[in-house]
Design a protein around this motif. Structure first.
Motif, PDB file in Angstrom:
ATOM      1  N   TYR A 169       7.695  27.428  14.024  1.00  0.00           N
ATOM      2  CA  TYR A 169       6.332  27.153  14.464  1.00  0.00           C
ATOM      3  C   TYR A 169       6.128  25.641  14.545  1.00  0.00           C
ATOM      4  O   TYR A 169       6.143  24.948  13.518  1.00  0.00           O
ATOM      5  N   PRO A 170       5.940  25.081  15.732  1.00  0.00           N
ATOM      6  CA  PRO A 170       5.733  23.631  15.857  1.00  0.00           C
ATOM      7  C   PRO A 170       4.310  23.230  15.445  1.00  0.00           C
ATOM      8  O   PRO A 170       3.376  24.040  15.500  1.00  0.00           O
ATOM      9  N   PHE A 171       4.160  21.984  15.045  1.00  0.00           N
ATOM     10  CA  PHE A 171       2.839  21.433  14.734  1.00  0.00           C
ATOM     11  C   PHE A 171       2.818  19.966  15.132  1.00  0.00           C
ATOM     12  O   PHE A 171       3.873  19.324  15.307  1.00  0.00           O
ATOM     13  N   SER A 172       1.638  19.407  15.232  1.00  0.00           N
ATOM     14  CA  SER A 172       1.492  17.999  15.618  1.00  0.00           C
ATOM     15  C   SER A 172       0.157  17.456  15.116  1.00  0.00           C
ATOM     16  O   SER A 172      -0.866  18.122  15.211  1.00  0.00           O
ATOM     17  N   PHE A 173       0.185  16.243  14.552  1.00  0.00           N
ATOM     18  CA  PHE A 173      -1.011  15.528  14.111  1.00  0.00           C
ATOM     19  C   PHE A 173      -0.978  14.119  14.676  1.00  0.00           C
ATOM     20  O   PHE A 173       0.098  13.562  14.922  1.00  0.00           O
ATOM     21  N   VAL A 174      -2.140  13.507  14.834  1.00  0.00           N
ATOM     22  CA  VAL A 174      -2.246  12.080  15.134  1.00  0.00           C
ATOM     23  C   VAL A 174      -2.810  11.404  13.886  1.00  0.00           C
ATOM     24  O   VAL A 174      -3.903  11.760  13.419  1.00  0.00           O
ATOM     25  N   ILE A 175      -2.074  10.446  13.335  1.00  0.00           N
ATOM     26  CA  ILE A 175      -2.521   9.758  12.124  1.00  0.00           C
ATOM     27  C   ILE A 175      -3.739   8.903  12.457  1.00  0.00           C
ATOM     28  O   ILE A 175      -3.707   8.121  13.410  1.00  0.00           O
ATOM     29  N   PRO A 176      -4.839   9.051  11.712  1.00  0.00           N
ATOM     30  CA  PRO A 176      -6.085   8.330  12.025  1.00  0.00           C
ATOM     31  C   PRO A 176      -5.905   6.821  12.079  1.00  0.00           C
ATOM     32  O   PRO A 176      -5.109   6.246  11.314  1.00  0.00           O
ATOM     33  N   ASN A 177      -6.658   6.206  12.973  1.00  0.00           N
ATOM     34  CA  ASN A 177      -6.585   4.757  13.156  1.00  0.00           C
ATOM     35  C   ASN A 177      -7.596   4.077  12.237  1.00  0.00           C
ATOM     36  O   ASN A 177      -8.732   3.811  12.598  1.00  0.00           O
ATOM     37  N   LYS A 178      -7.163   3.822  10.988  1.00  0.00           N
ATOM     38  CA  LYS A 178      -8.018   3.170  10.002  1.00  0.00           C
ATOM     39  C   LYS A 178      -7.148   2.345   9.068  1.00  0.00           C
ATOM     40  O   LYS A 178      -5.926   2.521   9.030  1.00  0.00           O
ATOM     41  N   ASP A 179      -7.756   1.433   8.329  1.00  0.00           N
ATOM     42  CA  ASP A 179      -7.012   0.555   7.424  1.00  0.00           C
ATOM     43  C   ASP A 179      -6.575   1.345   6.192  1.00  0.00           C
ATOM     44  O   ASP A 179      -7.406   1.782   5.400  1.00  0.00           O
ATOM     45  N   MET A 180      -5.259   1.524   6.050  1.00  0.00           N
ATOM     46  CA  MET A 180      -4.716   2.268   4.912  1.00  0.00           C
ATOM     47  C   MET A 180      -3.506   1.526   4.367  1.00  0.00           C
ATOM     48  O   MET A 180      -2.738   0.927   5.126  1.00  0.00           O
ATOM     49  N   PRO A 181      -3.294   1.548   3.045  1.00  0.00           N
ATOM     50  CA  PRO A 181      -2.144   0.848   2.454  1.00  0.00           C
ATOM     51  C   PRO A 181      -0.841   1.589   2.695  1.00  0.00           C
ATOM     52  O   PRO A 181      -0.836   2.795   2.990  1.00  0.00           O
ATOM     53  N   SER A 182       0.259   0.880   2.554  1.00  0.00           N
ATOM     54  CA  SER A 182       1.579   1.491   2.709  1.00  0.00           C
ATOM     55  C   SER A 182       1.887   2.412   1.533  1.00  0.00           C
ATOM     56  O   SER A 182       1.286   2.316   0.457  1.00  0.00           O
ATOM     57  N   SER A 183       2.850   3.305   1.733  1.00  0.00           N
ATOM     58  CA  SER A 183       3.328   4.169   0.641  1.00  0.00           C
ATOM     59  C   SER A 183       3.826   3.294  -0.506  1.00  0.00           C
ATOM     60  O   SER A 183       4.465   2.261  -0.293  1.00  0.00           O
ATOM     61  N   TYR A 184       3.537   3.739  -1.736  1.00  0.00           N
ATOM     62  CA  TYR A 184       3.947   2.939  -2.904  1.00  0.00           C
ATOM     63  C   TYR A 184       4.013   3.826  -4.140  1.00  0.00           C
ATOM     64  O   TYR A 184       3.173   4.701  -4.334  1.00  0.00           O
ATOM     65  N   GLU A 185       5.009   3.581  -4.976  1.00  0.00           N
ATOM     66  CA  GLU A 185       5.164   4.289  -6.245  1.00  0.00           C
ATOM     67  C   GLU A 185       5.155   3.266  -7.368  1.00  0.00           C
ATOM     68  O   GLU A 185       6.039   2.409  -7.449  1.00  0.00           O
ATOM     69  N   GLY A 186       4.130   3.324  -8.237  1.00  0.00           N
ATOM     70  CA  GLY A 186       4.010   2.379  -9.335  1.00  0.00           C
ATOM     71  C   GLY A 186       4.149   3.058 -10.685  1.00  0.00           C
ATOM     72  O   GLY A 186       4.409   4.259 -10.784  1.00  0.00           O
ATOM     73  N   ARG A 187       3.938   2.262 -11.749  1.00  0.00           N
ATOM     74  CA  ARG A 187       4.134   2.770 -13.119  1.00  0.00           C
ATOM     75  C   ARG A 187       3.111   3.852 -13.464  1.00  0.00           C
ATOM     76  O   ARG A 187       3.450   4.856 -14.077  1.00  0.00           O
ATOM     77  N   TRP A 188       1.840   3.651 -13.106  1.00  0.00           N
ATOM     78  CA  TRP A 188       0.795   4.609 -13.459  1.00  0.00           C
ATOM     79  C   TRP A 188       0.001   5.072 -12.238  1.00  0.00           C
ATOM     80  O   TRP A 188      -1.125   5.533 -12.378  1.00  0.00           O
ATOM     81  N   GLY A 189       0.584   4.958 -11.071  1.00  0.00           N
ATOM     82  CA  GLY A 189      -0.119   5.418  -9.883  1.00  0.00           C
ATOM     83  C   GLY A 189       0.770   5.355  -8.661  1.00  0.00           C
ATOM     84  O   GLY A 189       1.851   4.759  -8.677  1.00  0.00           O
ATOM     85  N   ARG A 190       0.286   5.961  -7.591  1.00  0.00           N
ATOM     86  CA  ARG A 190       1.074   5.957  -6.362  1.00  0.00           C
ATOM     87  C   ARG A 190       0.163   6.133  -5.156  1.00  0.00           C
ATOM     88  O   ARG A 190      -0.956   6.661  -5.255  1.00  0.00           O
ATOM     89  N   ILE A 191       0.682   5.698  -4.012  1.00  0.00           N
ATOM     90  CA  ILE A 191       0.027   5.885  -2.719  1.00  0.00           C
ATOM     91  C   ILE A 191       0.969   6.747  -1.896  1.00  0.00           C
ATOM     92  O   ILE A 191       2.107   6.354  -1.628  1.00  0.00           O
ATOM     93  N   THR A 192       0.509   7.940  -1.528  1.00  0.00           N
ATOM     94  CA  THR A 192       1.401   8.890  -0.865  1.00  0.00           C
ATOM     95  C   THR A 192       0.774   9.433   0.411  1.00  0.00           C
ATOM     96  O   THR A 192      -0.444   9.558   0.535  1.00  0.00           O
ATOM     97  N   TYR A 193       1.652   9.782   1.339  1.00  0.00           N
ATOM     98  CA  TYR A 193       1.276  10.461   2.582  1.00  0.00           C
ATOM     99  C   TYR A 193       2.141  11.711   2.656  1.00  0.00           C
ATOM    100  O   TYR A 193       3.365  11.635   2.512  1.00  0.00           O
ATOM    101  N   ASN A 194       1.490  12.856   2.861  1.00  0.00           N
ATOM    102  CA  ASN A 194       2.150  14.115   2.565  1.00  0.00           C
ATOM    103  C   ASN A 194       1.861  15.183   3.618  1.00  0.00           C
ATOM    104  O   ASN A 194       0.770  15.229   4.199  1.00  0.00           O
ATOM    105  N   LEU A 195       2.871  16.018   3.866  1.00  0.00           N
ATOM    106  CA  LEU A 195       2.724  17.234   4.672  1.00  0.00           C
ATOM    107  C   LEU A 195       2.866  18.441   3.752  1.00  0.00           C
ATOM    108  O   LEU A 195       3.745  18.457   2.873  1.00  0.00           O
ATOM    109  N   GLN A 196       2.033  19.453   3.952  1.00  0.00           N
ATOM    110  CA  GLN A 196       2.137  20.674   3.168  1.00  0.00           C
ATOM    111  C   GLN A 196       1.915  21.879   4.068  1.00  0.00           C
ATOM    112  O   GLN A 196       0.989  21.897   4.884  1.00  0.00           O
ATOM    113  N   ALA A 197       2.778  22.872   3.929  1.00  0.00           N
ATOM    114  CA  ALA A 197       2.618  24.136   4.657  1.00  0.00           C
ATOM    115  C   ALA A 197       2.332  25.234   3.645  1.00  0.00           C
ATOM    116  O   ALA A 197       2.888  25.248   2.536  1.00  0.00           O
ATOM    117  N   GLU A 198       1.462  26.155   4.039  1.00  0.00           N
ATOM    118  CA  GLU A 198       1.068  27.244   3.142  1.00  0.00           C
ATOM    119  C   GLU A 198       1.016  28.555   3.929  1.00  0.00           C
ATOM    120  O   GLU A 198       0.335  28.647   4.955  1.00  0.00           O
TER     121      GLU A 198
END
Length: 313
Positions: free
Chosen positions: A97-126
């Protein structure tokens, strides 16, 4: 257990990362051992920042946490007509089953993994067969900000300062005298993998030998519920040449910024990342502050631009 495999795949663009305005496309793969009735099959895409840590409030342990959502997108692939009667059918075997999204055009930080937090961008299928039988799979995808100045508020003076020389002086006292340390760095802003020339003038008025040492200091800042927690890490850049007692010397060292380090950023309300260059005399008997110069690590050049497919589980 008629669903034998349920997985996600997505296609890369821009080499290895996604940015605002990009099309995030892929497919959900379902392998069924027999014809199977389902209620709904949905794919979700989201971006968020989250922080969490534990602290003490007297005798009690307190949890500090917060979350910032950047976007949430949903694409329903299958949904039964009567909302629960299982009228949708997945055939036996492998179905894509194909899918497609357009990532919104807004100011967002890059992906990052820190000691007590993270910035993530994720796909989930259910995939929901019944309320007692739900299959889920997810995968993170790397996101790269298009913000021109993720490392600072938009100030002309701060941008100009990235190319300016920086200098600082300290005086450290030994039992037999004092040592004057003058440090000058070539500039404040460097790209990942770039080299920088640092000049160290040492006036050694003591009876001992001193050796300048260089450190890259990382500072991760986490904010939640009006509280701030800081995690620091020091990376030894290297050592300069030793300066004998009662002598003076100017030492030139070329320092290289590790390519794998995350760029400086402050365009996230929950997590910030800063760096400094620290120069010390490398002697525990020396009394006096270390020299610390601000350092801004900028995004380096893209390594690859070949399209790829990434698989989830």
């Amino acid at each position: 257990m008629s669903i034998k495999r349920f997985s996600l795949e997505y296609n890369h663009v821009n080499g290895r990362t996604f940015s605002v305005g990009d099309v995030l496309s892929g497919r959900v793969i379902v392998v069924a051992s027999k014809e199977t009735k389902v209620q709904v099959l949905v794919v979700k895409a989201k971006g968020s920042a989250e922080v969490k840590w534990y602290g003490q409030d007297g005798p009690n342990t307190v949890s500090y946490q917060d979350e910032k959502k950047y976007f949430y997108l949903e694409h329903i692939i299958l949904q039964d007509k009567n909302k629960g009667d299982g009228s949708e059918i997945i055939r036996q075997g492998r179905t894509v089953y194909p899918f497609s999204f357009v990532i919104p055009n807004k100011d967002m930080p890059s992906s990052y993994e820190g000691r007590w937090g993270r910035i993530t961008y994720n796909l989930q299928a259910e995939l929901t067969q019944t309320i007692w039988s739900i299959h889920k799979t997810s995968i993170d995808f790397p996101f790269l900000t298009k913000s021109e100045f993720p490392f600072t508020p938009k100030s002309e003076m701060s941008i100009i300062g990235l190319k300016e020389r920086q200098s600082a002086t300290i005086i450290s006292f030994y039992g037999s005298g004092k040592v004057i340390l003058n440090v000058t760095s070539e500039k404040m802003g460097l790209m990942q993998g770039e080299t920088m020339e640092v000049s160290v003038e040492v006036i050694n008025g003591s009876n001992g030998t001193v050796t300048p040492k260089f450190f890259l200091c990382e500072k991760q800042i986490f904010l939640a519920q009006l509280k701030t927690l800081v995690h620091t890490n020091e990376i030894l850049f290297g050592s300069g040449e030793s300066v004998l007692a009662r002598t003076s010397r100017t030492i030139i060292n070329v320092l290289s910024i590790p390519r794998q380090l995350s760029p400086t950023f402050c365009n996230c309300s929950l997590i910030k990342l800063e760096y400094t260059l620290k120069v010390t005399l490398g002697d525990p008997l020396a009394r006096g502050p270390d020299i610390k110069l601000p350092l801004v690590i900028l995004l380096g050049s893209s390594i690859s631009s070949n399209p790829q497919t990434v698989h989830g589980t």
